[in-house]
Design an enzyme around this catalytic site. Structure first.
Site, PDB file in Angstrom:
ATOM      1  N   GLY A  20       0.790  -1.238   0.000  1.00 17.11           N
ATOM      2  CA  GLY A  20       0.000   0.000   0.000  1.00 17.11           C
ATOM      3  C   GLY A  20       0.820   1.284   0.000  1.00 17.11           C
ATOM      4  O   GLY A  20       0.344   2.327   0.442  1.00 17.11           O
ATOM      5  N   ASN A  22       1.666   2.985  -2.632  1.00 13.14           N
ATOM      6  CA  ASN A  22       0.978   3.912  -3.554  1.00 13.14           C
ATOM      7  C   ASN A  22      -0.268   4.508  -2.894  1.00 13.14           C
ATOM      8  O   ASN A  22      -0.576   5.679  -3.101  1.00 13.14           O
ATOM      9  CB  ASN A  22       0.604   3.205  -4.859  1.00 13.14           C
ATOM     10  CG  ASN A  22       1.771   3.146  -5.828  1.00 13.14           C
ATOM     11  OD1 ASN A  22       2.240   4.180  -6.303  1.00 13.14           O
ATOM     12  ND2 ASN A  22       2.262   1.940  -6.089  1.00 13.14           N
ATOM     13  N   LYS A  95      -6.288  -8.514  -8.081  1.00 14.08           N
ATOM     14  CA  LYS A  95      -7.437  -9.249  -8.621  1.00 14.08           C
ATOM     15  C   LYS A  95      -7.916  -8.580  -9.900  1.00 14.08           C
ATOM     16  O   LYS A  95      -7.755  -7.369 -10.066  1.00 14.08           O
ATOM     17  CB  LYS A  95      -8.576  -9.274  -7.599  1.00 14.08           C
ATOM     18  CG  LYS A  95      -8.268 -10.107  -6.387  1.00 14.08           C
ATOM     19  CD  LYS A  95      -8.323 -11.573  -6.726  1.00 14.08           C
ATOM     20  CE  LYS A  95      -7.727 -12.401  -5.614  1.00 14.08           C
ATOM     21  NZ  LYS A  95      -7.592 -13.816  -5.985  1.00 14.08           N
ATOM     22  N   ILE A  96      -8.518  -9.387 -10.759  1.00 11.89           N
ATOM     23  CA  ILE A  96      -9.056  -8.821 -11.998  1.00 11.89           C
ATOM     24  C   ILE A  96     -10.548  -8.567 -11.803  1.00 11.89           C
ATOM     25  O   ILE A  96     -11.295  -9.460 -11.384  1.00 11.89           O
ATOM     26  CB  ILE A  96      -8.762  -9.770 -13.179  1.00 11.89           C
ATOM     27  CG1 ILE A  96      -7.245  -9.764 -13.413  1.00 11.89           C
ATOM     28  CG2 ILE A  96      -9.508  -9.315 -14.437  1.00 11.89           C
ATOM     29  CD1 ILE A  96      -6.761 -10.678 -14.496  1.00 11.89           C
ATOM     30  N   LEU A  97     -10.965  -7.347 -12.085  1.00 14.12           N
ATOM     31  CA  LEU A  97     -12.382  -6.994 -11.912  1.00 14.12           C
ATOM     32  C   LEU A  97     -13.184  -7.512 -13.106  1.00 14.12           C
ATOM     33  O   LEU A  97     -12.689  -7.525 -14.236  1.00 14.12           O
ATOM     34  CB  LEU A  97     -12.526  -5.471 -11.810  1.00 14.12           C
ATOM     35  CG  LEU A  97     -11.793  -4.831 -10.622  1.00 14.12           C
ATOM     36  CD1 LEU A  97     -11.777  -3.308 -10.765  1.00 14.12           C
ATOM     37  CD2 LEU A  97     -12.439  -5.235  -9.302  1.00 14.12           C
ATOM     38  N   ASN A 111      -5.440   2.591 -12.881  1.00 12.32           N
ATOM     39  CA  ASN A 111      -4.510   1.620 -12.310  1.00 12.32           C
ATOM     40  C   ASN A 111      -3.080   2.107 -12.518  1.00 12.32           C
ATOM     41  O   ASN A 111      -2.805   2.830 -13.471  1.00 12.32           O
ATOM     42  CB  ASN A 111      -4.693   0.274 -13.027  1.00 12.32           C
ATOM     43  CG  ASN A 111      -3.742  -0.804 -12.509  1.00 12.32           C
ATOM     44  OD1 ASN A 111      -3.542  -0.942 -11.294  1.00 12.32           O
ATOM     45  ND2 ASN A 111      -3.138  -1.564 -13.412  1.00 12.32           N
ATOM     46  N   HIS A 113       0.781   0.650 -13.166  1.00 10.00           N
ATOM     47  CA  HIS A 113       1.474  -0.577 -13.575  1.00 10.00           C
ATOM     48  C   HIS A 113       2.975  -0.284 -13.682  1.00 10.00           C
ATOM     49  O   HIS A 113       3.364   0.731 -14.253  1.00 10.00           O
ATOM     50  CB  HIS A 113       0.920  -1.048 -14.925  1.00 10.00           C
ATOM     51  CG  HIS A 113       1.518  -2.339 -15.366  1.00 10.00           C
ATOM     52  ND1 HIS A 113       1.140  -3.550 -14.818  1.00 10.00           N
ATOM     53  CD2 HIS A 113       2.490  -2.620 -16.267  1.00 10.00           C
ATOM     54  CE1 HIS A 113       1.860  -4.515 -15.381  1.00 10.00           C
ATOM     55  NE2 HIS A 113       2.675  -3.984 -16.260  1.00 10.00           N
TER      56      HIS A 113
HETATM   57  C1  GRF Z   1       3.552  -1.403  -7.469  1.00 15.65           C
HETATM   58  O1  GRF Z   1       4.769  -1.570  -8.147  1.00 15.65           O
HETATM   59  C2  GRF Z   1       2.421  -1.397  -8.450  1.00 15.65           C
HETATM   60  O2  GRF Z   1       2.722  -0.745  -9.647  1.00 15.65           O
HETATM   61  C3  GRF Z   1       2.246  -2.867  -8.689  1.00 15.65           C
HETATM   62  O3  GRF Z   1       2.424  -3.458  -7.416  1.00 15.65           O
HETATM   63  C4  GRF Z   1       3.248  -2.633  -6.611  1.00 15.65           C
HETATM   64  C5  GRF Z   1       2.427  -2.319  -5.409  1.00 15.65           C
HETATM   65  O4  GRF Z   1       3.034  -1.523  -4.500  1.00 15.65           O
HETATM   66  N1  GRF Z   1       1.002  -3.141  -9.331  1.00 15.65           N
HETATM   67  P1  GRF Z   1       2.263  -0.917  -3.257  1.00 15.65           P
HETATM   68  O5  GRF Z   1       1.318  -1.961  -2.693  1.00 15.65           O
HETATM   69  O6  GRF Z   1       1.527   0.309  -3.715  1.00 15.65           O
HETATM   70  O7  GRF Z   1       3.342  -0.591  -2.276  1.00 15.65           O
END
Ligand code: GRF
Length: 193
Positions: A20, A22, A95-97, A111, A113
């Site tokens: 978490g 991000n 998960k895929i919605l 999202n 990525h």
């Molecule tokens: C990030 O690199 C995101 O792009 C990817 O998984 C990682 C998750 O990081 N999908 P966090 O849970 O936000 O720390």
């Protein structure tokens, strides 16, 4: 661009599965928007997700759902509606919605990525970048459609791949950029506020 006629603020739900970080950067950003962007809910498929701690730290409502049980989707959608959620940010959500779910929030799910899409959709992006000897990787924020990591791109940030990089060191450097890029992308699509 997400159109919100008459809206003076937007309620955001962030979906997470893991650390978490991000989520944390989105919360910190939202706190600087004078309540124009409010992170109102944290949703997770994983009750052990470390990122759930931010619920307590920042006093944000959290909810855990089993996303494998598709009959739950109606409950999730109702909960989002009840909380007047305008935008969903997927942040390390694994998960895929379903198409049905995505249709309900058409154009309002984004999202992040960890690659320069359209390159390296899916998992293990960093190792694949290294295996191909790419000079650059990076991260992308995009709208979510029913195809994996394929929706319209909102913003991207390039990161140079170093000779000594391992998947771990590259992931770490890209994650740092993700924390800057995701709030910028959210701000960009909410420009009419
Ligand atoms: C990030 O690199 C995101 O792009 C990817 O998984 C990682 C998750 O990081 N999908 P966090 O849970 O936000 O720390």
């Amino acid at each position: 661009m997400v159109k919100f006629p008459g809206a003076n603020h937007l309620n955001v739900a962030v979906f997470i599965s893991g650390a978490g970080t991000n989520l944390k950067s989105l919360i910190k950003f939202s706190l600087k928007t004078k309540k124009k962007i409010i992170i109102k809910l944290i949703i997770s498929n994983n009750k052990k997700a470390k990122g759930l701690k931010y619920s307590k730290i920042f006093k944000i409502k959290k909810k855990i759902y089993n996303f494998d049980d598709k009959t739950n989707e109606e409950n999730i959608l109702n909960f989002l509606e009840y909380n007047q959620i305008d935008i969903i940010c997927l942040a390390g959500f694994m998960k895929i919605l379903s198409t049905k779910f995505i249709k309900k929030f058409k154009g309002k799910i984004i999202n992040i990525h960890p690659s320069l899409l359209p390159k390296y959709k899916g998992l293990n992006t960093h190792q694949r970048v290294l295996d191909n000897n790419d000079n650059f990787s990076g991260c992308t924020v995009h709208y979510v459609n029913s195809k994996l990591d394929s929706g319209k791109i909102i913003l991207q940030k390039k990161v140079k791949v170093l000779k000594r990089d391992t998947a771990k060191t590259l992931a770490k450097r890209i994650l740092k950029q993700e924390h800057i890029l995701y709030p910028m992308a959210l701000k960009k699509i909410c420009i009419n506020l």
